[in-house]
Design an enzyme around this catalytic site. Structure first.
Site, short mmCIF file in Angstrom:
data_model
loop_
_atom_site.label_atom_id
_atom_site.label_comp_id
_atom_site.label_asym_id
_atom_site.label_seq_id
_atom_site.Cartn_x
_atom_site.Cartn_y
_atom_site.Cartn_z
N GLY A 14 -26.57 -16.46 -45.27
CA GLY A 14 -26.78 -15.11 -44.37
C GLY A 14 -25.94 -13.82 -45.25
CB SER A 105 -25.73 -15.63 -30.07
OG SER A 105 -26.28 -14.55 -29.05
CE1 TYR A 135 -30.76 -15.70 -32.86
CE2 TYR A 135 -29.88 -15.36 -30.48
CZ TYR A 135 -29.62 -15.18 -31.95
OH TYR A 135 -28.82 -14.82 -32.66
N PRO A 162 -19.99 -15.01 -30.70
CG PRO A 162 -20.97 -14.21 -32.54
CD PRO A 162 -20.94 -15.17 -31.78
CG ASN A 164 -25.18 -7.71 -27.40
OD1 ASN A 164 -24.85 -8.42 -26.54
ND2 ASN A 164 -26.48 -7.34 -27.55
CG LEU A 165 -22.03 -9.20 -33.89
CD1 LEU A 165 -22.74 -10.29 -34.87
CD2 LEU A 165 -20.73 -8.96 -34.07
CE LYS A 186 -35.16 4.00 -29.91
NZ LYS A 186 -35.41 3.53 -28.49
NE ARG A 208 -26.99 -6.89 -23.18
CZ ARG A 208 -27.53 -7.34 -22.14
NH1 ARG A 208 -26.85 -7.53 -21.15
NH2 ARG A 208 -28.83 -7.62 -21.81
CG ASP A 268 -33.35 -3.77 -17.80
OD1 ASP A 268 -32.94 -2.86 -18.55
OD2 ASP A 268 -33.13 -3.45 -16.38
P1 NAP Z 1 -28.93 -10.43 -39.87
O1 NAP Z 1 -28.60 -9.30 -40.33
O2 NAP Z 1 -30.50 -10.40 -39.47
O3 NAP Z 1 -29.04 -11.39 -41.31
C1 NAP Z 1 -29.66 -12.53 -41.48
C2 NAP Z 1 -29.17 -13.41 -42.46
O4 NAP Z 1 -29.84 -14.66 -42.68
C3 NAP Z 1 -29.78 -12.61 -43.96
O5 NAP Z 1 -29.04 -12.72 -44.64
C4 NAP Z 1 -31.07 -13.51 -44.06
O6 NAP Z 1 -31.60 -13.40 -45.51
C5 NAP Z 1 -30.69 -14.74 -43.72
N1 NAP Z 1 -31.96 -15.59 -43.42
C6 NAP Z 1 -33.00 -15.38 -42.62
N2 NAP Z 1 -33.78 -16.57 -42.83
C7 NAP Z 1 -33.16 -17.23 -43.73
C8 NAP Z 1 -33.88 -18.45 -44.22
N3 NAP Z 1 -35.00 -18.95 -43.72
N4 NAP Z 1 -33.17 -19.04 -45.39
C9 NAP Z 1 -32.09 -18.49 -45.89
N5 NAP Z 1 -31.35 -17.35 -45.19
C10 NAP Z 1 -32.33 -16.54 -44.06
O7 NAP Z 1 -28.29 -11.24 -38.99
P2 NAP Z 1 -26.82 -10.89 -38.63
O8 NAP Z 1 -26.74 -9.80 -37.40
O9 NAP Z 1 -25.79 -10.75 -39.81
O10 NAP Z 1 -26.39 -12.38 -37.80
C11 NAP Z 1 -25.36 -13.37 -38.24
C12 NAP Z 1 -25.26 -14.55 -37.47
O11 NAP Z 1 -24.82 -13.83 -36.32
C13 NAP Z 1 -26.54 -15.02 -36.88
O12 NAP Z 1 -26.57 -16.52 -36.95
C14 NAP Z 1 -26.66 -14.40 -35.60
O13 NAP Z 1 -27.59 -15.24 -34.69
C15 NAP Z 1 -25.53 -14.14 -34.86
N6 NAP Z 1 -25.15 -13.05 -34.02
C16 NAP Z 1 -25.89 -11.93 -34.26
C17 NAP Z 1 -25.65 -11.05 -33.41
C18 NAP Z 1 -26.09 -9.57 -33.53
O14 NAP Z 1 -25.96 -8.65 -32.52
N7 NAP Z 1 -26.37 -9.04 -34.74
C19 NAP Z 1 -24.91 -11.22 -32.23
C20 NAP Z 1 -24.44 -12.55 -31.97
C21 NAP Z 1 -24.63 -13.38 -32.78
P3 NAP Z 1 -32.35 -12.57 -46.11
O15 NAP Z 1 -31.90 -11.05 -46.01
O16 NAP Z 1 -32.86 -12.60 -47.47
O17 NAP Z 1 -33.68 -12.42 -45.15
#
Ligand code: NAP
Length: 309
Positions: A14, A105, A135, A162, A164-165, A186, A208, A268
């Site tokens: 990721g 998450s 999810y 974690p 919400n990020l 926005k 949140r 919501d």
């Molecule tokens: P993100 O910005 O959506 O990035 C997702 C990453 O996963 C990207 O590097 C993407 O690569 C990679 N990925 C997706 N499908 C893949 C595949 N089939 N094979 C290999 N790599 C793949 O996510 P994030 O926000 O950094 O989240 C990181 C972690 O934190 C995740 O596990 C998420 O569930 C968790 N999380 C996120 C949040 C939030 O609010 N964002 C909150 C709590 C937990 P590409 O760029 O090549 O697609």
């Protein structure tokens, strides 16, 4: 005395995402991969990835999205996440990776509990909220797989949960982004176009805990440097309503120039899912979270400088 891993032999999946991009500053010598390098839903790719002997894996990769994406594409979310998590854990274990940290998450928590904030003991005490059920189940399955491996194979893998990020390196997409990223996008659009208001989804009532991606990355770095193998929530104390967060953002970014409107016909999501950071602080010691106001100011300045929309 903590056991220290060499920072050179750490794999981060990721690497092109929000958290991965922030983590590069905290673990600059790790190896970062994205789906372009290895598609983790394909067994052959995962097998090839573990031809290298990694000392630690930080598993961030996932199919991630905001509320609309989760409602529209639950089949894709559950299939891709179950495949990539299952295969990654399987091959990490088979190749003898000594330490692995996965990221879940807070949406894994039950939709409703009697007491808040929820603690790690509340996981699996009720079904997750319906808008992100698929999810959440894929993340619960990953936690179960890690716990099961630790029991059966004596691995010392862990997971962080974690809230919400948000952060400078998130992708702004009004359809797919998470709430705060979409909101800042926005606001920027409204400022550019000279509009008087921004419209947000839902009633504004849900609560949140917004966590700056750098804060999660500091926790990951501490897990590596202190060889932490416990699992725990990562969330700030601030737990604010969407309306309050939007108010802070409009004040910080525009000096209160914009009005906030709500599209009450849209969903919501979960009303509240605030979690305790007590176990995290017991494990890592005192920790200063980035205050929301400060984090929003930094992220908005970055979005404006880099012209994200
Ligand atoms: P993100 O910005 O959506 O990035 C997702 C990453 O996963 C990207 O590097 C993407 O690569 C990679 N990925 C997706 N499908 C893949 C595949 N089939 N094979 C290999 N790599 C793949 O996510 P994030 O926000 O950094 O989240 C990181 C972690 O934190 C995740 O596990 C998420 O569930 C968790 N999380 C996120 C949040 C939030 O609010 N964002 C909150 C709590 C937990 P590409 O760029 O090549 O697609």
């Amino acid at each position: 005395m903590y056991f220290r891993f060499s920072m050179e032999n750490i794999l981060v999946t990721g690497g092109s995402g929000l958290v991965g991009s922030h983590l590069k500053r905290f673990l600059p010598n790790a190896s970062y991969i994205s789906s372009r390098d290895f598609d983790l839903t394909r067994e052959k790719d995962v097998e090839r990835l573990f031809e290298t002997k990694w000392e630690r894996v930080i598993h961030l990769a996932g199919r991630v999205g905001g509320i609309l994406e989760n409602i529209r594409r639950p089949g894709e979310f559950i299939e891709e996440n179950l495949l990539m998590n299952t295969l990654l854990l399987k091959y990490a274990r088979l190749s003898g990776v000594p330490r692995l940290t996965a990221v879940l998450s807070t949406c894994i928590y039950p939709d409703v509990r009697e007491r808040y904030p929820m603690t790690e003991a509340d996981v699996n005490q009720g079904p997750p909220q319906e808008t992100n059920f698929a999810y959440a189940i894929s993340k619960i399955a990953m936690a179960a797989q890690i716990d099961a491996y630790n029991k059966q194979y004596s691995t010392r893998y862990n997971y962080l949960i974690p809230s919400n990020l948000y952060g400078e390196h998130d992708r702004v997409d009004f359809e797919k982004s998470h709430f705060l990223t979409a909101l800042l996008g926005k606001i920027l659009k409204a400022e550019k176009e000279g509009a008087n208001s921004v419209k947000l989804l839902g009633s504004g009532k849900p609560l949140r805990q917004f966590l700056h991606a750098d804060d999660l990355c500091r926790v990951i770095r501490d897990c590596v440097s202190k060889d932490v193998t416990d699992s725990f929530n990562v969330a700030p104390d601030e737990n604010l309503s969407i309306r309050e967060i939007a108010g802070i953002a409009v004040a910080v970014c525009t000096g209160d120039r914009l009005a906030i409107e709500f599209d009450r016909d849209s969903p919501d999501g979960q009303f509240r899912k605030d979690v305790s950071n007590e176990r995290m602080k017991k494990t890592l010691g005192e920790f200063e979270f980035t205050p929301l106001r400060e984090g929003i100011a930094r992220v908005y300045a970055h979005y404006r400088e880099t012209d994200v929309i």
